[in-house]
Design a protein around this motif. Structure first.
Motif, PDB file in Angstrom:
ATOM      1  N   GLY A 115       0.789  -1.161   0.023  1.00  0.00           N
ATOM      2  CA  GLY A 115       0.002   0.030  -0.050  1.00  0.00           C
ATOM      3  C   GLY A 115       0.884   1.141   0.081  1.00  0.00           C
ATOM      4  N   PRO A 116       0.266   2.311  -0.399  1.00  0.00           N
ATOM      5  CA  PRO A 116       0.927   3.662  -0.076  1.00  0.00           C
ATOM      6  C   PRO A 116       1.600   3.947   1.087  1.00  0.00           C
ATOM      7  N   GLY A 117       2.661   5.011   1.158  1.00  0.00           N
ATOM      8  CA  GLY A 117       3.044   5.498   2.327  1.00  0.00           C
ATOM      9  C   GLY A 117       2.192   6.619   2.941  1.00  0.00           C
ATOM     10  N   THR A 118       1.118   6.312   3.220  1.00  0.00           N
ATOM     11  CA  THR A 118       0.168   7.198   3.616  1.00  0.00           C
ATOM     12  C   THR A 118       0.176   7.084   5.560  1.00  0.00           C
ATOM     13  N   VAL A 119      -0.079   8.198   6.217  1.00  0.00           N
ATOM     14  CA  VAL A 119      -0.398   8.331   7.659  1.00  0.00           C
ATOM     15  C   VAL A 119      -0.962   9.415   7.972  1.00  0.00           C
ATOM     16  N   LEU A 120      -2.172   8.928   8.960  1.00  0.00           N
ATOM     17  CA  LEU A 120      -3.214  10.277   9.568  1.00  0.00           C
ATOM     18  C   LEU A 120      -2.857   9.956  11.141  1.00  0.00           C
ATOM     19  N   VAL A 121      -3.221  10.905  11.438  1.00  0.00           N
ATOM     20  CA  VAL A 121      -3.243  11.035  13.071  1.00  0.00           C
ATOM     21  C   VAL A 121      -4.778  11.313  13.432  1.00  0.00           C
ATOM     22  N   VAL A 122      -5.286  10.309  14.091  1.00  0.00           N
ATOM     23  CA  VAL A 122      -6.684  10.951  14.426  1.00  0.00           C
ATOM     24  C   VAL A 122      -7.195  10.061  15.744  1.00  0.00           C
ATOM     25  N   ALA A 123      -7.635  10.935  16.761  1.00  0.00           N
ATOM     26  CA  ALA A 123      -8.216  10.401  18.101  1.00  0.00           C
ATOM     27  C   ALA A 123      -6.910   9.666  18.674  1.00  0.00           C
ATOM     28  N   GLN A 124      -5.798  10.310  18.528  1.00  0.00           N
ATOM     29  CA  GLN A 124      -4.643   9.590  19.117  1.00  0.00           C
ATOM     30  C   GLN A 124      -4.322   8.152  18.759  1.00  0.00           C
ATOM     31  N   LEU A 125      -4.535   7.994  17.406  1.00  0.00           N
ATOM     32  CA  LEU A 125      -4.312   6.784  16.874  1.00  0.00           C
ATOM     33  C   LEU A 125      -3.494   7.125  15.381  1.00  0.00           C
ATOM     34  N   VAL A 126      -2.440   6.408  15.056  1.00  0.00           N
ATOM     35  CA  VAL A 126      -1.767   6.344  13.888  1.00  0.00           C
ATOM     36  C   VAL A 126      -2.651   5.499  12.679  1.00  0.00           C
ATOM     37  N   ILE A 127      -3.097   6.046  11.788  1.00  0.00           N
ATOM     38  CA  ILE A 127      -3.690   5.328  10.666  1.00  0.00           C
ATOM     39  C   ILE A 127      -2.950   5.143   9.517  1.00  0.00           C
ATOM     40  N   SER A 128      -2.601   3.955   9.210  1.00  0.00           N
ATOM     41  CA  SER A 128      -1.675   3.770   7.996  1.00  0.00           C
ATOM     42  C   SER A 128      -2.239   2.451   7.267  1.00  0.00           C
ATOM     43  N   TYR A 129      -1.295   1.990   6.223  1.00  0.00           N
ATOM     44  CA  TYR A 129      -1.718   0.679   5.468  1.00  0.00           C
ATOM     45  C   TYR A 129      -0.624  -0.191   6.136  1.00  0.00           C
ATOM     46  N   GLY A 130      -0.959  -1.700   6.016  1.00  0.00           N
ATOM     47  CA  GLY A 130      -0.558  -2.729   6.176  1.00  0.00           C
ATOM     48  C   GLY A 130      -0.702  -3.813   5.606  1.00  0.00           C
ATOM     49  N   CYS A 131      -0.272  -4.999   5.689  1.00  0.00           N
ATOM     50  CA  CYS A 131      -0.549  -6.310   4.639  1.00  0.00           C
ATOM     51  C   CYS A 131      -1.055  -7.177   5.705  1.00  0.00           C
ATOM     52  N   THR A 132      -1.788  -8.181   5.128  1.00  0.00           N
ATOM     53  CA  THR A 132      -2.303  -9.505   5.785  1.00  0.00           C
ATOM     54  C   THR A 132      -1.203 -10.557   5.434  1.00  0.00           C
ATOM     55  N   GLN A 133      -1.303 -11.632   6.374  1.00  0.00           N
ATOM     56  CA  GLN A 133      -0.177 -12.807   5.872  1.00  0.00           C
ATOM     57  C   GLN A 133      -0.126 -13.140   4.583  1.00  0.00           C
ATOM     58  N   SER A 134      -1.390 -12.924   3.777  1.00  0.00           N
ATOM     59  CA  SER A 134      -1.306 -13.195   2.324  1.00  0.00           C
ATOM     60  C   SER A 134      -0.959 -11.932   1.554  1.00  0.00           C
ATOM     61  N   LEU A 135      -0.339 -11.060   2.112  1.00  0.00           N
ATOM     62  CA  LEU A 135       0.163  -9.639   1.322  1.00  0.00           C
ATOM     63  C   LEU A 135      -1.223  -8.988   0.838  1.00  0.00           C
ATOM     64  N   ALA A 136      -2.256  -9.082   1.399  1.00  0.00           N
ATOM     65  CA  ALA A 136      -3.289  -8.469   0.907  1.00  0.00           C
ATOM     66  C   ALA A 136      -3.165  -7.022   1.651  1.00  0.00           C
ATOM     67  N   GLU A 137      -3.953  -5.895   0.847  1.00  0.00           N
ATOM     68  CA  GLU A 137      -3.862  -4.596   1.570  1.00  0.00           C
ATOM     69  C   GLU A 137      -4.786  -4.549   2.812  1.00  0.00           C
ATOM     70  N   LYS A 138      -4.434  -3.806   3.757  1.00  0.00           N
ATOM     71  CA  LYS A 138      -5.411  -3.665   4.852  1.00  0.00           C
ATOM     72  C   LYS A 138      -5.063  -2.111   5.342  1.00  0.00           C
ATOM     73  N   VAL A 139      -6.099  -1.672   6.051  1.00  0.00           N
ATOM     74  CA  VAL A 139      -5.914  -0.365   7.030  1.00  0.00           C
ATOM     75  C   VAL A 139      -5.515  -0.695   8.598  1.00  0.00           C
ATOM     76  N   THR A 140      -4.431  -0.084   9.208  1.00  0.00           N
ATOM     77  CA  THR A 140      -4.360  -0.280  10.468  1.00  0.00           C
ATOM     78  C   THR A 140      -4.508   0.893  11.323  1.00  0.00           C
TER      79      THR A 140
END
Length: 301
Positions: A115-140
């Motif tokens: 996923g792209p190198g995006t980061v947001l800071v909302v409600a004291q949380l760092v929102i960004s992209y990650g990967c599942t074990q099968s390398l599918a895209e996810k938001v964390t």
């Protein structure tokens, strides 16, 4: 709204300007924080975070995105923390959190590049992209102080904007896998409502979200219901915006009344629109030349 100071951005290592481009800006804690991408190496570019005194323009500190390097794509600030995202030296993604006052690394996490190198800071949380074990895209979502995982969502989401970095944060705006702009609860990731006709969300405050809305131009939406409140035609399609103190700032220098969409003034007229824009502490930081940082506001404020 007068220009307070102007500074040419230099690579912290080589001290050269021509190999550095500003990617992200923030104004907080009496500092102007700049997220830079060094282009001295095409295959392995470096990312830097630099802090400058908002009063004088003098550099306070500089740090790489991680001790091992990495390229910076985006940056966000809340309270005493800076969150950054980009590409790790090994080619995957990296998210890091730093202390605002010193730039010291608090925590970092690397994943495969799904996923792209995006980061947001909302409600004291760092929102960004990650990967599942099968390398599918996810938001964390991870706690900004510790990096502990709060929630994750799989699928091709596009992160846009949050309304506030602190505990008052209530909305995380994103494009869902179906292509609709929606508001998510930043604490849980559940969908709250959609924004009719919206193409994106460029800025948000406690009561409104602002973005492009097709033929209508720029629109404001209620953050309580998602209803459209007003629209205006600025004569261009903004790619960046920021809101503070009841004023919506667009990347070509237009300052609009956030409640009505009416133009108040034009702060700068550039051949190219701003590539980075941030408002905070009563000042407006803008980059219209990729290696020059301008600060507007009241001198000495």
């Amino acid at each position: 709204g007068a220009l307070i100071w102007r500074r040419t951005l230099l690579d912290p290592i080589t001290k050269e300007a021509f190999i550095l481009d500003a990617q992200s800006l923030a104004v907080a804690g009496g500092l102007v924080i700049v997220g830079d991408l060094g282009c001295d190496s095409v295959s392995d570019p470096n990312g830097f975070i630099q802090a400058f005194s908002a009063s004088t323009g003098g550099r306070a500190w500089s740090q790489q995105i991680t001790p091992g390097g990495g390229a910076l794509d985006q940056m966000g600030v809340w309270g005493s923390y800076i969150a950054a995202a980009g590409t790790s030296p090994g080619g995957g993604q990296v998210v890091s959190v730093h202390q605002l006052t010193t730039g010291a690394l608090v925590w970092s996490r690397s994943t495969d590049g799904c996923g792209p190198g995006t980061v947001l800071v909302v409600a004291q949380l760092v929102i960004s992209y990650g990967c599942t074990q099968s390398l599918a895209e996810k938001v964390t979502a991870r706690g900004i102080a510790t990096g502990a995982l709060a929630w994750s969502k799989t699928g091709s989401w596009v992160l846009l904007r949050g309304d506030a970095g602190g505990t008052v944060g209530r909305h995380l705006f994103a494009v869902n896998p179906s292509g609709t702009v929606v508001s998510l609860n930043p604490l849980t990731g559940t969908t709250q409502f959609s924004l009719a006709d919206a193409d994106d969300v460029l800025a948000a405050d406690a009561t409104r979200a602002y973005g492009n809305c097709g033929s209508l131009g720029v629109c404001a939406y209620s953050t309580a219901t998602g209803a459209r409140l007003w629209s205006t035609q600025p004569g261009f399609i903004p790619a960046l915006a920021a809101e503070a103190g009841g004023v919506l700032y667009l990347d070509q220098g237009n300052a609009l009344n956030a409640a009505t969409g009416k133009t108040i003034t034009v702060l700068w007229n550039a051949i190219e629109p701003a590539s980075a824009l941030a408002v905070g502490d009563g000042r407006i930081a803008v980059v219209t030349n990729p290696r020059v940082l301008d600060l507007y506001g009241l001198a000495g404020s």
